[in-house]
Enzyme design. Structure first.
Site, PDB file in Angstrom:
ATOM      1  N   ASP A  92      41.477  36.494  44.413  1.00  0.00           N
ATOM      2  CA  ASP A  92      40.728  36.746  43.187  1.00  0.00           C
ATOM      3  C   ASP A  92      40.049  38.105  43.135  1.00  0.00           C
ATOM      4  O   ASP A  92      40.117  38.825  42.150  1.00  0.00           O
ATOM      5  CB  ASP A  92      39.687  35.626  43.086  1.00  0.00           C
ATOM      6  CG  ASP A  92      38.750  35.776  41.929  1.00  0.00           C
ATOM      7  OD1 ASP A  92      39.249  35.744  40.798  1.00  0.00           O
ATOM      8  OD2 ASP A  92      37.544  35.932  42.162  1.00  0.00           O
ATOM      9  N   ASP A  95      37.503  38.393  48.139  1.00  0.00           N
ATOM     10  CA  ASP A  95      37.625  37.241  49.045  1.00  0.00           C
ATOM     11  C   ASP A  95      39.079  36.785  49.103  1.00  0.00           C
ATOM     12  O   ASP A  95      39.961  37.423  48.534  1.00  0.00           O
ATOM     13  CB  ASP A  95      36.686  36.121  48.595  1.00  0.00           C
ATOM     14  CG  ASP A  95      36.892  35.786  47.113  1.00  0.00           C
ATOM     15  OD1 ASP A  95      37.839  36.321  46.493  1.00  0.00           O
ATOM     16  OD2 ASP A  95      36.095  34.992  46.580  1.00  0.00           O
ATOM     17  N   TYR A 243      33.442  29.733  39.748  1.00  0.00           N
ATOM     18  CA  TYR A 243      33.906  29.909  38.370  1.00  0.00           C
ATOM     19  C   TYR A 243      33.675  28.646  37.556  1.00  0.00           C
ATOM     20  O   TYR A 243      34.604  27.976  37.141  1.00  0.00           O
ATOM     21  CB  TYR A 243      35.383  30.342  38.358  1.00  0.00           C
ATOM     22  CG  TYR A 243      35.549  31.753  38.884  1.00  0.00           C
ATOM     23  CD1 TYR A 243      35.216  32.845  38.092  1.00  0.00           C
ATOM     24  CD2 TYR A 243      35.987  31.987  40.175  1.00  0.00           C
ATOM     25  CE1 TYR A 243      35.316  34.132  38.571  1.00  0.00           C
ATOM     26  CE2 TYR A 243      36.091  33.289  40.669  1.00  0.00           C
ATOM     27  CZ  TYR A 243      35.765  34.346  39.850  1.00  0.00           C
ATOM     28  OH  TYR A 243      35.866  35.625  40.321  1.00  0.00           O
ATOM     29  N   GLU A 485      32.274  45.014  44.181  1.00  0.00           N
ATOM     30  CA  GLU A 485      33.448  44.154  44.358  1.00  0.00           C
ATOM     31  C   GLU A 485      34.448  44.352  43.221  1.00  0.00           C
ATOM     32  O   GLU A 485      34.063  44.345  42.052  1.00  0.00           O
ATOM     33  CB  GLU A 485      33.021  42.674  44.420  1.00  0.00           C
ATOM     34  CG  GLU A 485      34.160  41.740  44.786  1.00  0.00           C
ATOM     35  CD  GLU A 485      33.714  40.305  45.092  1.00  0.00           C
ATOM     36  OE1 GLU A 485      32.577  39.936  44.716  1.00  0.00           O
ATOM     37  OE2 GLU A 485      34.506  39.571  45.706  1.00  0.00           O
TER      38      GLU A 485
END
Ligand SMILES: *[C@@H]1O[C@H](CO)[C@@H](O)[C@H](O)[C@H]1NC(C)=O
Ligand SMILES: *[C@@H]1O[C@H](CO)[C@@H](O)[C@H](O)[C@H]1NC(C)=O
Ligand SMILES: *[C@@H]1O[C@H](CO)[C@@H](O)[C@H](O)[C@H]1NC(C)=O
Length: 504
Positions: A92, A95, A243, A485
């Site tokens: 994703d 990670d 999510y 990120e």
């Protein structure tokens, strides 16, 4: 003779001035073509599974080759269902979990990028199609057992507790699924949207494959619609820290129907959109107009359906009206603006990974600008008039900011321009590659790399990070994940924008 020399000198000076002008033009205009190639290359760095010989980001290796086969599909309430091949797909963000809800949205946006901007991709088109098919091959696997849709592969908590390379992963690769009794309509419908949108753009390379995608999209949509419910209620403890679905599933059902209509032209799906639109009403006011992302599709539905035209017989056309409201909720000069801008001009909304809002909303602005320009529609936000060229200009401003036209003169695309993020929050990028360090690095073994002040050893070319703060400052720190990120859904809409600006 003298006058001829003087004339030559003038000519030469003219040439020099013209060259200087051309150079300064080149210096101020970002290399959109280079950025386009890199924005697509990024997806190779996120690949999970068996990498093909064509893999260009070679510091990444095969990983998670037993996903699904090892553990079967898990249902927390039903138990283990069946072993199934779930190898492939994308990690994703920084990670190593495969979160299918945002992954499906990423796929839909990659496919929309190609569907609307295909003529501008040039030699990058095959790479863009590969990036889409890498996702759809996996999404077909996730929907291969009738009555189940896989929502996630990998235990998010165990994964986030480790700083390790995907190639070394030893955390549980638990696959979670929704079912008829424990549904997840937002997840399933977004997967249906992704499969349908992808079928449109993959048709020209393989009709059989595209037909399979469209047929699966219909099946999965039917499942999502027949067994309605939020995956919050079925898988909340596993998905909600990562999510969670905040905006419910009605938006994804309508969004998926609109995409299946675009792919199939079957009236059932346009009727579905028109018949169910009222269900969006309660949350359908204020802020949701200025929201478009993995969870909230409202603004995307309005722009997409406006273009599809099947609501044109309605007076007024609610999709055009609402798409206009979307524009008025983001335009800096609009009296009904619902977003913020940094002093340097970057669009801001609350929460982390802000760059996702800049890329998704800019994508919609550009698509709507091109459409309203063909129908000669001028948008009014109170007393402010917004011409299509203004929408396109705002979208371009966001892209230019991302590529380095900002107070720090910093590109937020890794590997692009002179100055870009060096310490992105990304496990694979921040740990030495298998080529350099073949020995296993276990769960906590990566800690010293996480805290190191050195730049990441592997350049994740093309990754767009969460971006600067609202003061236009950027700390370039691995620990500062809301800003450092990258995520697949930040990049996907940018692919279409870059293709367009490369040729305009
Ligand atoms: C086209 O797709 C079908 C179905 O997935 C597949 O079997 C076939 O090998 C593909 N053909 C090519 C040329 O890739
Ligand atoms: C999902 O859970 C979150 C957090 O508990 C909540 O805010 C949200 O409303 C829920 N969404 C749905 C569709 O139930
Ligand atoms: C950014 O570039 C501009 C124009 O070249 C220059 O004036 C400015 O000082 C630079 N800012 C930084 C922070 O480097």
């Amino acid at each position: 003779m003298a006058s001829w020399n003087a004339w030559m000198a003038l000519v030469l000076m003219g040439i020099m001035l013209a060259e200087m002008a051309a150079n300064s033009e080149a210096a101020s205009r970002p290399n959109y073509g280079d950025a386009l190639s890199k924005s697509i290359l990024f997806f190779e760095g996120q690949r999970s599974g068996k990498l093909p010989p064509s893999q260009r980001m070679t510091w990444r290796k095969d990983s998670a080759l037993r996903d699904g086969i090892q553990m079967g599909i898990q249902h927390p309430k039903i138990g283990i269902i069946k072993q199934v091949d779930l190898v492939g797909g994308y990690y994703d963000a920084g990670d190593n979990v495969k979160f299918n809800f945002p992954m499906a949205f990423t796929t839909t946006m990659l496919a929309w990028s190609v569907a609307d901007f295909k003529p501008f991709f040039g030699s990058e088109l095959p790479h863009a199609l590969d990036a889409i098919q890498w996702a759809t091959d996996y999404l077909l696997k996730c929907t291969s057992v009738p009555g189940f849709v896989v929502a996630q592969v990998g235990d998010g908590f165990a994964d986030h507790n480790c700083w390790e390379r995907p190639e070394d992963m030893d955390t549980p690769r638990t696959p979670f699924a929704v079912s008829r009794k424990y549904p997840g309509s937002e997840l399933s419908a977004e997967i249906a949207a992704a499969l349908a949108a992808s079928s449109i753009v993959l048709r020209s390379s393989n009709r059989t494959y595209a037909a399979r995608l469209l047929s699966r999209a219909k099946t999965v949509f039917n499942f999502a619609n027949t067994y309605q419910g939020s995956y919050n209620d079925s898988l909340g403890p596993w998905v909600c820290s990562f999510y969670c679905s905040f905006s419910g599933y009605q938006d994804e059902l309508i969004w998926a129907a609109a995409w299946i209509f675009r792919a199939s032209k079957l009236p059932y799906y346009s009727s579905y959109v028109l018949d169910n639109l009222y269900k969006l009403d309660p949350p359908y006011n204020g802020g949701s107009f200025a929201e478009f992302g993995w969870d909230t599709k409202h603004a995307g539905i309005n722009v997409l359906v406006s273009k599809l035209g099947f609501a044109n017989h309605l007076q007024p056309n609610p999709f055009l009206t609402n798409a206009d409201k979307f524009v008025c909720s983001v335009l800096p000069e609009s009296p009904t603006k619902f977003v913020s801008y940094s002093p340097g001009g970057l669009l801001f909304k609350d929460g982390g990974s802000n760059m996702q809002h800049s890329t998704t909303l800019s994508f919609l602005l550009l698509v709507y600008a091109r459409y309203t320009s063909t129908i000669k529609r001028t948008i009014r936000c109170g007393n402010v008039i917004a011409k299509p060229s203004r929408l396109a200009q705002l979208a371009k401003r966001q892209v230019d900011y991302i590529l380095g036209d900002n107070p720090l003169n910093m590109s937020y695309m890794v590997g692009f321009g002179r100055k870009y993020p060096q310490r992105i929050h990304h496990r694979a990028s921040s740990l030495p590659s298998i080529d350099v360090h073949p020995e296993n690095i276990e769960c906590q073994g990566g800690t010293s790399y996480f805290f190191s002040s050195n730049p990441n050893p592997n350049v994740l070319v093309g990754a767009i990070v969460g971006g600067p703060g609202i003061n236009d400052k950027y700390s370039d720190s691995r620990a500062d994940f809301p800003h450092s990120e990258p995520a697949t859904y930040i990049n996907a809409p940018l692919v279409g924008l870059l293709a367009f600006y490369n040729t305009h």
